[in-house]
Design an enzyme around this catalytic site. Sequence first.
Site, short mmCIF file in Angstrom:
data_model
loop_
_atom_site.label_atom_id
_atom_site.label_comp_id
_atom_site.label_asym_id
_atom_site.label_seq_id
_atom_site.Cartn_x
_atom_site.Cartn_y
_atom_site.Cartn_z
N SER A 273 3.33 6.58 7.31
CA SER A 273 3.33 5.67 7.95
C SER A 273 3.96 4.08 6.99
CB SER A 273 3.07 5.55 9.46
OG SER A 273 1.79 4.82 9.60
N ASP A 274 5.09 3.45 7.56
CA ASP A 274 4.75 1.72 7.05
C ASP A 274 3.60 1.43 7.57
OD1 ASP A 274 4.75 -0.44 5.35
OD2 ASP A 274 6.52 -0.81 5.65
N TRP A 275 2.71 0.31 7.52
CA TRP A 275 1.15 -0.12 8.19
C TRP A 275 1.66 -0.46 9.05
CZ3 TRP A 275 0.53 2.08 4.13
CH2 TRP A 275 -1.14 2.35 3.75
#
Length: 846
Positions: free
Chosen positions: A256-258
């Site tokens: 995932s992105d953050w």
Amino acid sequence: MFTQLFRLSAAVLSLALAAPLTLSQQPINDPPVPDSPAIEQRVDATISKLTLQQKLELIGGEDSMFIRAEPAAGFPRLKMSDGPFGVRTWGPDTAYAAGLALAASWDPDLVREMGVSIADDARARGVNFLLAPAVDIYRAPMAGRSFEYFGEDPYLAGHTAVPYIEGVQSQGVVATVKHFALNNQEYDRHNVSSDVDERTLREIYLPAFEDAVKIAHVGAVMNSYNLVNGVHASENKHLNIDILRKDWGFKGILMSDWTSVYSAVGPANNGLDLEMPYGEFMNPKNLLPAIKSGKVNEATIDQKVRRIFRTAIRFHFLDRDQAILSIPAYTQMGRDASLREALESITLLKNDGHILPLDESNIHTIAVFGPDAWPAVPGGGGSSEVTPFQASSFMTGLSDYLGKRVKVLYARGLPTAKEVFTGTNFVDDSGKSGNKVVKVEVFDNHNFSGTPQVSYESRLVGYHPQDSWLALKQTKGYRFTTHFMPETTGSYMVLATAVGRDSYTVTVNGKKILAQPNTGDRQYPLSADLNFTANQPVSVQVDYVPAAAQARFSLGIRPMSDIISPDVAKLASLADAAVVAVGFNASTEAEGSDRSYQLPWGLEELIEAVSAANKKTIVTLTAGGGVATANWINKVPVFLHNYYPGEEGGKAFAEILFGQHSPEGHLPFSFAKSWEQNPTHDNYYPAPHAPGQTPHVKYAEGVYIGYRYYTSKHVEPLYPFGFGLSYTTFRFSNLKVSPEAASADGPITVSFDVTNTGQRKGADVAQLYVGDPSAKIDRPVRELKGYKKVRLEPGKAEHVTLTLNRRSLSYWDTASNNWRVDPGKFVVYVGDSSEHTPLETNFEVR
């Protein structure tokens, strides 16, 4: 993503800087090994040592930038760093040119060199995963991360991404291609849905990711924040399983992105392997009950762990130290790569009267203006922002290059925003100044209803509510009312700013003039120009809703006649040539929010003031794409786009201005005459929606994005895709296609000659476009299917050969859910921009 910028300790930094420059800086050559039965057996043995609890802990990151260690399985902690233009998380590093600049070089060999260099920087810091490159398509200039991407064309983006990834991974560092997918705006990025049809998705927005997976064999993919057709990317089965895993055969890690995960079961079942920066949702607390109830299969968790372990083993992470302490933190290889990037990417768009290159024998004084002239602006803001050990600004680059031979004068030319705010004196109802001229009303709601608490301020400079963060979470409303007394009649600028997701409106004399919605993670000053009459008080009301603990609001009013320093015209008139460096920086163009299409406040006026005083005015633009130019482009003879050029941008700029290096950048996007001319204009922002509902952005332009629209619909942009001027001239000739009647499977060879017909050494980008007038569906008139950068001495020629394959001729057929070629006539166009293709011929596909 936003991550804490860690700093090297003084001791480590001293050791890094003291490393002898005689150390070899040859590439490490430590590529991953292909998957094999032996690797799978080792993965099986490693997984067998973990409990279900440990597996579930492993699929959530820790300490912001790590995959956790599992000592029981002999699995080390793996370190990550933001990219894509430097290993920016772990202290200072080389600041390489931004993605749009890399694409403007049209040079895969240069991109590969940069990938090798940044990977060496990663190995010096013990980094296993570089969170790069970013390959989303440039859809509109305001998108806050367009500067990170590789432009509007999927072929160019893919053929820039592949050598970047290959360079990085050749040194034993996992590249992470991002943001999968359709992260084409930063506007409300956590909530907005990018809605696109399957053909447009496959033909425009996915090919760069596909090339990264199928050609470059990228080790990791990162999901985006946004929804895709109503489903968040991190739990989008069609993206993550149907396309990424099944269609493309990706066997690496999908992370995932953050903080881009919004539930537990959806991402777990739909392809996500690793939640970063920690397991907020995909954790034992949430997933153990889901497994027990049958909502998630334990074998699904095993596959996630398998992909993490497989990648780590392929890249040798279990068998050696990742950090190579003999690599200097500050490298000459990195500086050289950064300089080459800037030299090859800076794009000359206008050069009336052949003012460039400047002749030192005729230049005794040069004046440099603008906020982007100094200090250096190597890159935009957000998770890609690098702190370089040193950086060359345009002003210092010119001065260093010219030495004592030419005098370099400098003035910023306009005040800072803070100076505007602190220099504004408000008055009370009677027109008197004092300490209680701004009435502050605090409401217990954001509707500004009920009875407020009242206090007073002397001005609005960084106003900080006194409430605690807990109180602010209740969404209070702050209303400021005051007056401003103009001393002269004329035009005035009203400037306002807040932070984060704060929202506000500014009303002047009963008319709303500024509005900032709460749709981004950051924001930039907004301005409006109004006419006031001397000694007639102006009423001002601000309704402000803070949304963050660091809430700040500022407001200022300044006569336009005071915005531009009176020294500007004086210095410009003293100089033999003038440079105006305008555009954006890491504070005004960044991840988390979209920027404006207009240049930031005061810059158009600065251009006009300098150009009125000096007929040899050179404007250079720092930006991640196009901007509004209509008010000034016809007033200046020279215009360059320098994108975000990296730490050596100033040095490269000086070498180009004075002719040591001929400009060779070509636009990786279409530079429109206005925002209204852009094909996404009517579709860029979400359709109206009720509060709490998902905002939807309809990609209604379909495949007709950028030059595909301009060439097909006969609309002339300001500067076309692929365009760039040189100090020399080129001729294209002798176009041949073989065979003239071909199979759809190819190969089809296209050859032609490029000749330098000028008097100077230079480079041009030979571009091959293909049209398909026989197609059974509506297709763009031309699409880029090949290119080559050609460097030639005066009078020399090069014979260029490019090859077309089945994919070069295909479109996505939604009926068969596959790529299709319709037999019939195809057209080949060759030239050096989408609008300049002097060579044209046909061939037949049987």
